[in-house]
Design a protein around this motif. Sequence first.
Motif, PDB file in Angstrom:
ATOM      1  N   TRP A   1     -66.933 -64.963 -21.683  1.00  0.00           N
ATOM      2  CA  TRP A   1     -66.005 -65.970 -22.184  1.00  0.00           C
ATOM      3  C   TRP A   1     -66.115 -67.295 -21.427  1.00  0.00           C
ATOM      4  N   VAL A   2     -66.412 -67.247 -20.148  1.00  0.00           N
ATOM      5  CA  VAL A   2     -66.515 -68.486 -19.375  1.00  0.00           C
ATOM      6  C   VAL A   2     -67.793 -69.238 -19.738  1.00  0.00           C
ATOM      7  N   GLN A   3     -68.896 -68.522 -19.928  1.00  0.00           N
ATOM      8  CA  GLN A   3     -70.116 -69.205 -20.340  1.00  0.00           C
ATOM      9  C   GLN A   3     -69.956 -69.800 -21.735  1.00  0.00           C
ATOM     10  N   PHE A   4     -69.150 -69.149 -22.570  1.00  0.00           N
ATOM     11  CA  PHE A   4     -68.823 -69.702 -23.885  1.00  0.00           C
ATOM     12  C   PHE A   4     -68.272 -71.119 -23.734  1.00  0.00           C
ATOM     13  N   TYR A   5     -67.332 -71.282 -22.790  1.00  0.00           N
ATOM     14  CA  TYR A   5     -66.759 -72.614 -22.558  1.00  0.00           C
ATOM     15  C   TYR A   5     -67.812 -73.556 -21.983  1.00  0.00           C
ATOM     16  N   ALA A   6     -68.567 -73.091 -21.006  1.00  0.00           N
ATOM     17  CA  ALA A   6     -69.567 -73.943 -20.358  1.00  0.00           C
ATOM     18  C   ALA A   6     -70.619 -74.450 -21.333  1.00  0.00           C
ATOM     19  N   ASP A   7     -70.887 -73.696 -22.384  1.00  0.00           N
ATOM     20  CA  ASP A   7     -71.938 -74.047 -23.334  1.00  0.00           C
ATOM     21  C   ASP A   7     -71.477 -75.004 -24.434  1.00  0.00           C
ATOM     22  N   LEU A   8     -70.191 -75.292 -24.518  1.00  0.00           N
ATOM     23  CA  LEU A   8     -69.686 -76.110 -25.623  1.00  0.00           C
ATOM     24  C   LEU A   8     -70.236 -77.535 -25.559  1.00  0.00           C
ATOM     25  N   PRO A   9     -70.456 -78.154 -26.718  1.00  0.00           N
ATOM     26  CA  PRO A   9     -70.926 -79.543 -26.735  1.00  0.00           C
ATOM     27  C   PRO A   9     -69.784 -80.507 -26.424  1.00  0.00           C
ATOM     28  N   VAL A  10     -70.137 -81.751 -26.178  1.00  0.00           N
ATOM     29  CA  VAL A  10     -69.143 -82.794 -25.914  1.00  0.00           C
ATOM     30  C   VAL A  10     -68.422 -83.158 -27.214  1.00  0.00           C
ATOM     31  N   GLN A  11     -67.123 -83.365 -27.097  1.00  0.00           N
ATOM     32  CA  GLN A  11     -66.297 -83.746 -28.242  1.00  0.00           C
ATOM     33  C   GLN A  11     -66.707 -85.123 -28.770  1.00  0.00           C
ATOM     34  N   GLY A  12     -66.820 -85.236 -30.091  1.00  0.00           N
ATOM     35  CA  GLY A  12     -67.028 -86.535 -30.707  1.00  0.00           C
ATOM     36  C   GLY A  12     -65.694 -87.142 -31.125  1.00  0.00           C
ATOM     37  N   PHE A  13     -65.589 -88.448 -31.071  1.00  0.00           N
ATOM     38  CA  PHE A  13     -64.349 -89.134 -31.438  1.00  0.00           C
ATOM     39  C   PHE A  13     -64.630 -90.131 -32.557  1.00  0.00           C
ATOM     40  N   PRO A  14     -64.519 -89.690 -33.821  1.00  0.00           N
ATOM     41  CA  PRO A  14     -64.695 -90.616 -34.935  1.00  0.00           C
ATOM     42  C   PRO A  14     -63.562 -91.653 -34.958  1.00  0.00           C
ATOM     43  N   ALA A  15     -63.692 -92.619 -35.809  1.00  0.00           N
ATOM     44  CA  ALA A  15     -62.772 -93.759 -35.798  1.00  0.00           C
ATOM     45  C   ALA A  15     -61.320 -93.352 -35.989  1.00  0.00           C
ATOM     46  N   TRP A  16     -61.072 -92.272 -36.725  1.00  0.00           N
ATOM     47  CA  TRP A  16     -59.690 -91.873 -37.005  1.00  0.00           C
ATOM     48  C   TRP A  16     -59.072 -91.002 -35.906  1.00  0.00           C
ATOM     49  N   MET A  17     -59.847 -90.691 -34.885  1.00  0.00           N
ATOM     50  CA  MET A  17     -59.322 -89.877 -33.790  1.00  0.00           C
ATOM     51  C   MET A  17     -59.230 -90.725 -32.518  1.00  0.00           C
ATOM     52  N   PRO A  18     -58.038 -90.807 -31.908  1.00  0.00           N
ATOM     53  CA  PRO A  18     -57.901 -91.629 -30.691  1.00  0.00           C
ATOM     54  C   PRO A  18     -58.799 -91.133 -29.566  1.00  0.00           C
ATOM     55  N   LYS A  19     -59.505 -92.042 -28.948  1.00  0.00           N
ATOM     56  CA  LYS A  19     -60.314 -91.697 -27.787  1.00  0.00           C
ATOM     57  C   LYS A  19     -59.404 -91.466 -26.585  1.00  0.00           C
ATOM     58  N   PRO A  20     -59.880 -90.718 -25.586  1.00  0.00           N
ATOM     59  CA  PRO A  20     -59.032 -90.464 -24.410  1.00  0.00           C
ATOM     60  C   PRO A  20     -58.457 -91.731 -23.804  1.00  0.00           C
ATOM     61  N   ALA A  21     -59.270 -92.768 -23.681  1.00  0.00           N
ATOM     62  CA  ALA A  21     -58.794 -94.000 -23.048  1.00  0.00           C
ATOM     63  C   ALA A  21     -57.669 -94.653 -23.833  1.00  0.00           C
ATOM     64  N   ASP A  22     -57.603 -94.364 -25.141  1.00  0.00           N
ATOM     65  CA  ASP A  22     -56.574 -94.965 -25.990  1.00  0.00           C
ATOM     66  C   ASP A  22     -55.384 -94.030 -26.209  1.00  0.00           C
ATOM     67  N   SER A  23     -55.412 -92.871 -25.586  1.00  0.00           N
ATOM     68  CA  SER A  23     -54.357 -91.871 -25.765  1.00  0.00           C
ATOM     69  C   SER A  23     -53.342 -91.965 -24.636  1.00  0.00           C
ATOM     70  N   PRO A  24     -52.106 -91.470 -24.864  1.00  0.00           N
ATOM     71  CA  PRO A  24     -51.112 -91.445 -23.777  1.00  0.00           C
ATOM     72  C   PRO A  24     -51.654 -90.714 -22.551  1.00  0.00           C
ATOM     73  N   HIS A  25     -51.419 -91.274 -21.388  1.00  0.00           N
ATOM     74  CA  HIS A  25     -51.859 -90.710 -20.116  1.00  0.00           C
ATOM     75  C   HIS A  25     -53.382 -90.686 -19.975  1.00  0.00           C
ATOM     76  N   GLY A  26     -54.082 -91.350 -20.904  1.00  0.00           N
ATOM     77  CA  GLY A  26     -55.537 -91.401 -20.825  1.00  0.00           C
ATOM     78  C   GLY A  26     -56.202 -90.078 -21.117  1.00  0.00           C
ATOM     79  N   ARG A  27     -55.524 -89.218 -21.886  1.00  0.00           N
ATOM     80  CA  ARG A  27     -56.066 -87.891 -22.158  1.00  0.00           C
ATOM     81  C   ARG A  27     -55.923 -87.551 -23.632  1.00  0.00           C
ATOM     82  N   SER A  28     -56.971 -86.987 -24.199  1.00  0.00           N
ATOM     83  CA  SER A  28     -56.934 -86.515 -25.575  1.00  0.00           C
ATOM     84  C   SER A  28     -56.617 -85.022 -25.571  1.00  0.00           C
ATOM     85  N   PHE A  29     -55.405 -84.662 -25.962  1.00  0.00           N
ATOM     86  CA  PHE A  29     -54.945 -83.277 -25.908  1.00  0.00           C
ATOM     87  C   PHE A  29     -55.544 -82.475 -27.055  1.00  0.00           C
ATOM     88  N   ARG A  30     -56.185 -81.351 -26.721  1.00  0.00           N
ATOM     89  CA  ARG A  30     -56.663 -80.390 -27.704  1.00  0.00           C
ATOM     90  C   ARG A  30     -56.480 -79.004 -27.118  1.00  0.00           C
TER      91      ARG A  30
END
Length: 349
Positions: free
Chosen positions: A152-181
Amino acid sequence: MHRALLCLCLATVTFNASAADPARFGAAQKAIEAGEFKAITSVLVAQDGKVVYEHYFDKDGAEGRRNTRSATKTVAGMLAGLAIADGRLPGKSARIFDVLPPARRARMANPDPRKDAITVEDLLTMSSIVECDDETEFSRGNEERMYLIEDWVQFYADLPVQGFPAWMPKPADSPHGRSFRYCTAGVTTLGEVVQTAVGEPLQAYAQRRLFDPLGIEKPEWQFSPLGLAQAGGGLGLRTRDLWKLGQLYLDGGRANGKQVMPEAWVRASLSPQATKGEEADYGYLWWLMKVPVGDKVMTLPAMAGTGGNTVFLLPEQHAVVVITTTNYNERQPHLLTFKLLTRDLIPAL
């Protein structure tokens, strides 16, 4: 908690009878027994550190270990705080792949410097950069996909980086500088981070540093196929054990006359560190729920899991409310829990 933000053989156990006034909670008990809130299994209300109401609505009674699902995640946050206090984990800014066994990074799929920079705090706030969202069935990191593989831990380690399309707030533009998922795999990984840092099995460290000081006995952990105690969910605890954990944080980390958790960690954990939306903020693996009560909205810290299993802290009333259920297949079970809390339990206080 992530999937919905919003009776069998009866067993009644009475404690602290001199402090309790059952009539105050009679309406709540009657409604639960009538099935208004579906499968509630236990309710405990404590005020000023004393139990004022406690009732069990199933055959397991007071000694039953309740599978409160993702409420376990809050325990993982406690263990991270203790590992930092013990000097075994460098701090919340520690990079997780600097702590985890080197093979995690060496075997990593989708390597990326941004993944190398993931910190303990990123996991505590559900805001790491990898594509992991349990609320989206198509997410590469959805927890149901994790359970299909062995590591299960390698499952997490292997995940790709999150993409942020125009309709999804980027971390820098989100409250506290974090994109909650909401990401169970990240908290599962946090469990191995803590285990590696402290040099002993996660369940043994939890017993020695957290559960024994609180008098919590025989917790029922779930384990990954490779034997890692699951920090992301499924820990079985008695209703009174859940109260003790909530009371610990309500009392600033003190229990039985000792400072069990660092007060500063408690304050940080119960402060907004990320935002789920209008309905809730998020601390260090604590929900900060915005709950309408009468003509105002109360912010209530909570440990929460699937089915509406919740430990609420009510700072204004200096109270802790524990509600356990088996409403796993009900639609929006957390709304049932909120209704019980706000309509019947809070007014009784």
